[in-house]
Structures are given as structure tokens and as C-alpha cells.
Design a protein around this motif. Structure first.
Motif, mmCIF file in Angstrom:
data_model
loop_
_atom_site.group_PDB
_atom_site.id
_atom_site.type_symbol
_atom_site.label_atom_id
_atom_site.label_comp_id
_atom_site.label_asym_id
_atom_site.label_seq_id
_atom_site.Cartn_x
_atom_site.Cartn_y
_atom_site.Cartn_z
ATOM 1 N N LEU A 94 0.812 -1.208 0.000
ATOM 2 C CA LEU A 94 0.000 0.000 0.000
ATOM 3 C C LEU A 94 0.850 1.264 0.000
ATOM 4 C CD1 LEU A 94 -3.083 0.566 0.184
ATOM 5 C CD2 LEU A 94 -2.743 0.898 2.629
ATOM 6 N N ILE A 95 0.430 2.237 -0.805
ATOM 7 C CA ILE A 95 1.061 3.550 -0.817
ATOM 8 C C ILE A 95 -0.029 4.575 -0.554
ATOM 9 C CG2 ILE A 95 2.191 5.274 -2.300
ATOM 10 C CD1 ILE A 95 3.588 2.963 -3.726
ATOM 11 N N ALA A 96 0.226 5.467 0.403
ATOM 12 C CA ALA A 96 -0.744 6.525 0.689
ATOM 13 C C ALA A 96 -0.332 7.777 -0.076
ATOM 14 C CB ALA A 96 -0.791 6.809 2.188
ATOM 15 N N VAL A 97 -1.286 8.402 -0.734
ATOM 16 C CA VAL A 97 -1.002 9.628 -1.487
ATOM 17 C C VAL A 97 -1.874 10.747 -0.923
ATOM 18 C CG1 VAL A 97 -0.146 8.551 -3.601
ATOM 19 C CG2 VAL A 97 -2.599 8.822 -3.302
ATOM 20 N N LYS A 153 -9.488 25.378 -10.182
ATOM 21 C CA LYS A 153 -8.712 25.232 -11.421
ATOM 22 C C LYS A 153 -7.235 24.989 -11.152
ATOM 23 C CE LYS A 153 -11.133 27.826 -15.035
ATOM 24 N NZ LYS A 153 -11.802 28.991 -14.399
ATOM 25 N N GLU A 154 -6.722 25.642 -10.079
ATOM 26 C CA GLU A 154 -5.284 25.553 -9.831
ATOM 27 C C GLU A 154 -4.881 24.207 -9.215
ATOM 28 O OE1 GLU A 154 -7.379 27.782 -8.750
ATOM 29 O OE2 GLU A 154 -7.224 28.100 -6.584
ATOM 30 N N THR A 155 -5.856 23.382 -8.843
ATOM 31 C CA THR A 155 -5.518 22.079 -8.283
ATOM 32 C C THR A 155 -5.265 21.089 -9.414
ATOM 33 O OG1 THR A 155 -6.931 22.508 -6.363
ATOM 34 C CG2 THR A 155 -6.308 20.215 -6.762
ATOM 35 N N GLY A 156 -4.072 20.528 -9.435
ATOM 36 C CA GLY A 156 -3.760 19.516 -10.434
ATOM 37 C C GLY A 156 -4.360 18.175 -10.017
ATOM 38 N N ILE A 157 -4.539 17.279 -10.979
ATOM 39 C CA ILE A 157 -5.067 15.952 -10.645
ATOM 40 C C ILE A 157 -4.044 14.910 -11.077
ATOM 41 C CG2 ILE A 157 -6.904 14.267 -11.015
ATOM 42 C CD1 ILE A 157 -8.774 16.563 -11.656
ATOM 43 N N ARG A 158 -3.686 14.059 -10.146
ATOM 44 C CA ARG A 158 -2.775 12.976 -10.481
ATOM 45 C C ARG A 158 -3.551 11.660 -10.406
ATOM 46 N NH1 ARG A 158 3.380 11.569 -8.805
ATOM 47 N NH2 ARG A 158 3.428 9.702 -10.090
ATOM 48 N N VAL A 159 -3.440 10.857 -11.443
ATOM 49 C CA VAL A 159 -4.139 9.572 -11.501
ATOM 50 C C VAL A 159 -3.151 8.465 -11.203
ATOM 51 C CG1 VAL A 159 -5.538 8.036 -12.940
ATOM 52 C CG2 VAL A 159 -5.688 10.507 -13.259
ATOM 53 N N TRP A 160 -3.488 7.618 -10.256
ATOM 54 C CA TRP A 160 -2.615 6.514 -9.860
ATOM 55 C C TRP A 160 -3.224 5.217 -10.358
ATOM 56 C CZ3 TRP A 160 1.884 7.774 -7.219
ATOM 57 C CH2 TRP A 160 1.964 9.094 -6.726
ATOM 58 N N ASP A 161 -2.479 4.490 -11.166
ATOM 59 C CA ASP A 161 -2.973 3.243 -11.731
ATOM 60 C C ASP A 161 -2.486 2.071 -10.870
ATOM 61 O OD1 ASP A 161 -4.068 1.343 -13.329
ATOM 62 O OD2 ASP A 161 -2.940 1.861 -15.140
ATOM 63 N N SER A 162 -3.425 1.401 -10.219
ATOM 64 C CA SER A 162 -3.079 0.293 -9.326
ATOM 65 C C SER A 162 -2.584 -0.911 -10.114
ATOM 66 C CB SER A 162 -4.305 -0.165 -8.540
ATOM 67 O OG SER A 162 -4.994 0.920 -8.016
ATOM 68 N N THR A 163 -1.784 -1.698 -9.452
ATOM 69 C CA THR A 163 -1.380 -2.977 -10.025
ATOM 70 C C THR A 163 -1.500 -4.017 -8.922
ATOM 71 O OG1 THR A 163 0.923 -2.868 -9.326
ATOM 72 C CG2 THR A 163 0.379 -1.810 -11.423
ATOM 73 N N ALA A 164 -1.213 -5.266 -9.276
ATOM 74 C CA ALA A 164 -1.292 -6.315 -8.264
ATOM 75 C C ALA A 164 -0.265 -6.065 -7.165
ATOM 76 C CB ALA A 164 -1.055 -7.663 -8.911
ATOM 77 N N GLU A 165 0.792 -5.332 -7.490
ATOM 78 C CA GLU A 165 1.858 -5.136 -6.510
ATOM 79 C C GLU A 165 1.804 -3.799 -5.789
ATOM 80 O OE1 GLU A 165 4.354 -6.228 -9.547
ATOM 81 O OE2 GLU A 165 5.252 -7.934 -8.526
ATOM 82 N N THR A 166 1.011 -2.879 -6.302
ATOM 83 C CA THR A 166 0.912 -1.567 -5.664
ATOM 84 C C THR A 166 -0.528 -1.101 -5.634
ATOM 85 O OG1 THR A 166 2.963 -1.094 -6.827
ATOM 86 C CG2 THR A 166 1.966 0.702 -5.614
ATOM 87 N N ARG A 167 -1.032 -0.854 -4.442
ATOM 88 C CA ARG A 167 -2.366 -0.280 -4.310
ATOM 89 C C ARG A 167 -2.239 1.067 -3.628
ATOM 90 N NH1 ARG A 167 -4.774 -5.842 -3.300
ATOM 91 N NH2 ARG A 167 -3.831 -6.845 -5.073
ATOM 92 N N PHE A 168 -3.208 1.931 -3.895
ATOM 93 C CA PHE A 168 -3.125 3.291 -3.379
ATOM 94 C C PHE A 168 -4.294 3.631 -2.472
ATOM 95 C CE2 PHE A 168 -0.886 3.060 -7.397
ATOM 96 C CZ PHE A 168 0.337 3.631 -7.068
ATOM 97 N N LEU A 169 -3.984 4.391 -1.456
ATOM 98 C CA LEU A 169 -5.013 4.924 -0.561
ATOM 99 C C LEU A 169 -4.858 6.443 -0.598
ATOM 100 C CD1 LEU A 169 -7.107 4.189 1.775
ATOM 101 C CD2 LEU A 169 -5.213 4.668 3.328
ATOM 102 N N VAL A 170 -5.927 7.123 -0.958
ATOM 103 C CA VAL A 170 -5.865 8.583 -0.984
ATOM 104 C C VAL A 170 -6.083 9.103 0.438
ATOM 105 C CG1 VAL A 170 -6.967 10.692 -1.836
ATOM 106 C CG2 VAL A 170 -6.662 8.731 -3.371
ATOM 107 N N LEU A 171 -5.190 9.997 0.844
ATOM 108 C CA LEU A 171 -5.363 10.686 2.124
ATOM 109 C C LEU A 171 -6.003 12.034 1.805
ATOM 110 C CD1 LEU A 171 -4.869 11.014 5.154
ATOM 111 C CD2 LEU A 171 -2.540 11.743 4.636
ATOM 112 N N PRO A 172 -7.323 12.135 2.022
ATOM 113 C CA PRO A 172 -7.994 13.391 1.654
ATOM 114 C C PRO A 172 -7.604 14.528 2.587
ATOM 115 C CG PRO A 172 -9.584 11.772 2.527
ATOM 116 C CD PRO A 172 -8.221 11.144 2.609
#
Lengths: 205, 110
Positions: A94-97, A153-172
Motif C-alpha cells: 500500500l502507498i498513501a497519497v 482550477k489551480e488544483t492539479g489531478i494525479r491519476v494513480w494506476d493500481s497494479t497487483a503489486e501496488t495499491r493506493f489509498l488517498v489521504l484526503p
């Protein structure tokens, strides 16, 4: 009684029916059980755990702790699996973003539907569907707008593509108006979607 | 958010059973998650190519396809074996009065 309308096979009038999918699952389970690969009681336990015990609340508690404990937050961002391990929970690969005013994060699995099950339970249907899987990468702002999420508008959006080896948890981001709230109160407003990045936690009065 | 509420985790019991079998086989080391993800995404691609709308509703069908394929590839049970067991379960269903639990007996195998 309409029973005799189905008289193409007299056996079926008094028998039972299993659908193709039921037959396939029962056949597979029987073979695997006979060969000692699975234990039906253990399968029931897995289903029960995922239906009742594991859900987005696990992730919500992690987020609430990060909002109230800066040292834990840093540990979470450094190594999410390890930090979650210190809470006695499992969050493999798991990776927290972290969402910030400059960057909003959104999680997708373009290939299938890899998902942090231990933190969020089972994925919602739309997460597994092709429209989300393909559009989230090409047009994340449009996907968010459809879900009722409008970002500055000034907030950029980053898309994280999960894989079997890496999952993501967004820290809002912790919403304004929640000063002095307890971890439990905070956890209650952390929605599943806010940890996928397709929603925002709202402070409710 | 409308998708927050009222969404079934599994739509039918067989979906839950298929889900649990994959977790149990992975825990037993029959396959790794990368192998699983590769097989599942391949099954989804195949289904899309064959006209599946891939809206998430048919997700566990792809899941079961992937499971049967890996079980065969790992030499645990061939497609022929699975078919034989499916026919046996079908026979068991036929002879079981409606509403009674369906159980497999040796004489269900032809």
C-alpha cells in the motif's frame, strides 16, 4: 399452477435447478475441496469477513488518525504498509497519497480492478466498470465533475494506476470546520469515495 | 454520493464463493497476485472483445473464468474434470425436490 407448461422434461417439474454459474462454482469448490486446496468452512469465513467486518471503515480510521497525529501521518506517507502494521492492521503493498491544495489524487485500475481490499472492503461496481477504468486516466476532471466533485482550477489531478503489486489509498484533506473533533468523529466523515479520490469528505454540523 | 449507499457487495452467493476461492488459493500459494491480475485482465479483455459491455455487472463471470483457467494451468483440475463435476451437480439438482438442499452423491457421476 403453471407447472405443466414446463413439461419438456418431466424430471424438472419436481426437481431443482442450478444456473450455469452456480454449477461451475459448485463443481470448482467440490474439486478443490476433494483435493484439499480449500476448506468450505474457511471459504464461508472469508465471505463473512469481507461482507461484514472489512469495509471502508478500516481505511477511514487510518485517515482520521493521520489527520490528528502528524507523526503517524508522516509514517503513513513514508511507508503505508508499515504504518498501518503498527495499528495492528494489514495493508499489503500500500502507498498513501496525500491530497493538497495543489494536487488531488484519484485511484484507478485500468487493467482489472486491483484495490486495497483490507482498507476499503470490496470495490464498488463502477470502479470495476470499463467507463471509469478508461475515462479516469483520459479525463479525470470530467469523471470527478460527473460525481459531483469540482476542484479549483489551480488544483492539479494525479491519476494513480493500481497494479497487483501496488495499491493506493488517498489521504484526503481534512475539511474546515472539524477543529477539535475526535478521531471517531473524523472517521465517520471519511467516505470510501474520498479514499479512492472520487469524493471529498464533508464536515456536517 | 448515490454510489455510497445500497450497493450490494455480492449480487448472488456464487459471486461470493468465487471471490473466496481465489483468496484461499492465493493464500495457499497456488498463484501470485501478479499472475492473478494478468489472468483476470486477460479474461476481461477477451470478454470485451466478445461483446461484453464490461460495466462491472459481469465482473465475477470474468473472475470465475480466470479462476478456472489458473486452476487448469496449475494442474489442479482440467477443464474436462470441471465439466464432469458440473454435470454431476446438474444431475444432483434434477433429482432433488425443489426447496431441499442439493447434495452431491457418487451416483450423480455418470
Amino acid at each position: 399452477m403453471a407447472t405443466h407448461e414446463h413439461d419438456h422434461d418431466h424430471d424438472h417439474d419436481h426437481g431443482s435447478e442450478l444456473s450455469e454459474m452456480q454449477l461451475r462454482v459448485r463443481a470448482l469448490e467440490t474439486v478443490l475441496t476433494e483435493k484439499g486446496y480449500v476448506d468450505p468452512a474457511a471459504l464461508d469465513a472469508i465471505v463473512e469477513t469481507y461482507e461484514t467486518k472489512i469495509g471502508p471503515r478500516n481505511g477511514a480510521r487510518v485517515v482520521a488518525k493521520a489527520w490528528t497525529d502528524p507523526a503517524f501521518k508522516q509514517a503513513l506517507l513514508d511507508d503505508a504498509s508499515k504504518a498501518i502494521g503498527t495499528l495492528g492492521r494489514v495493508g499489503d503493498h500500500l502507498i498513501a497519497v496525500e491530497n493538497t491544495p495543489q494536487q488531488h489524487n484519484i485511484v484507478v485500475c485500468t487493467l482489472c480492478s486491483c484495490y486495497p481490499w483490507e482498507m476499503l472492503g470490496l470495490p464498488p461496481v463502477w470502479y470495476k466498470a470499463a467507463p471509469y477504468r478508461s475515462r479516469a486516466v483520459k479525463d479525470p476532471r470530467g469523471v470527478l465533475a460527473d460525481l459531483g466533485v469540482t476542484l479549483p482550477k489551480e488544483t492539479g489531478i494525479r491519476v494513480w494506476d493500481s497494479t497487483a503489486e501496488t495499491r493506493f489509498l488517498v489521504l484526503p484533506m481534512r475539511p474546515a470546520g472539524t477543529e477539535g473533533w475526535s478521531e471517531e468523529q473524523l472517521a465517520a466523515i471519511v467516505t470510501r469515495d474520498s479514499m479512492i479520490g472520487t469524493g471529498l469528505p464533508q464536515a456536517q454540523p | 454520493m448515490p454510489q455510497e449507499c445500497g450497493e450490494p457487495v455480492f449480487r448472488e452467493p456464487w459471486e461470493a464463493q468465487a471471490f473466496a476461492m481465489a483468496l484461499a488459493l492465493h493464500a495457499r500459494g497456488l498463484f501470485t497476485w501478479p499472475e492473478w491480475a494478468a489472468t483476470l485482465s486477460d479474461e476481461i479483455k477477451r470478454a470485451q472483445a466478445a461483446g461484453d459491455p464490461d460495466t462491472g455487472e459481469t465482473y465475477y463471470r470474468h473472475w470465475l473464468n480466470a479462476l478456472e483457467r489458473l486452476v487448469a494451468e496449475k494442474g489442479v483440475a482440467s477443464a474436462e474434470t470441471l465439466t464432469r463435476y458440473q454435470e454431476a451437480w446438474d444431475h444432483a439438482a434434477d433429482r432433488t425436490p425443489h426447496g431441499a438442499p442439493i447434495e452431491l452423491r457418487p451416483d450423480d457421476f455418470k
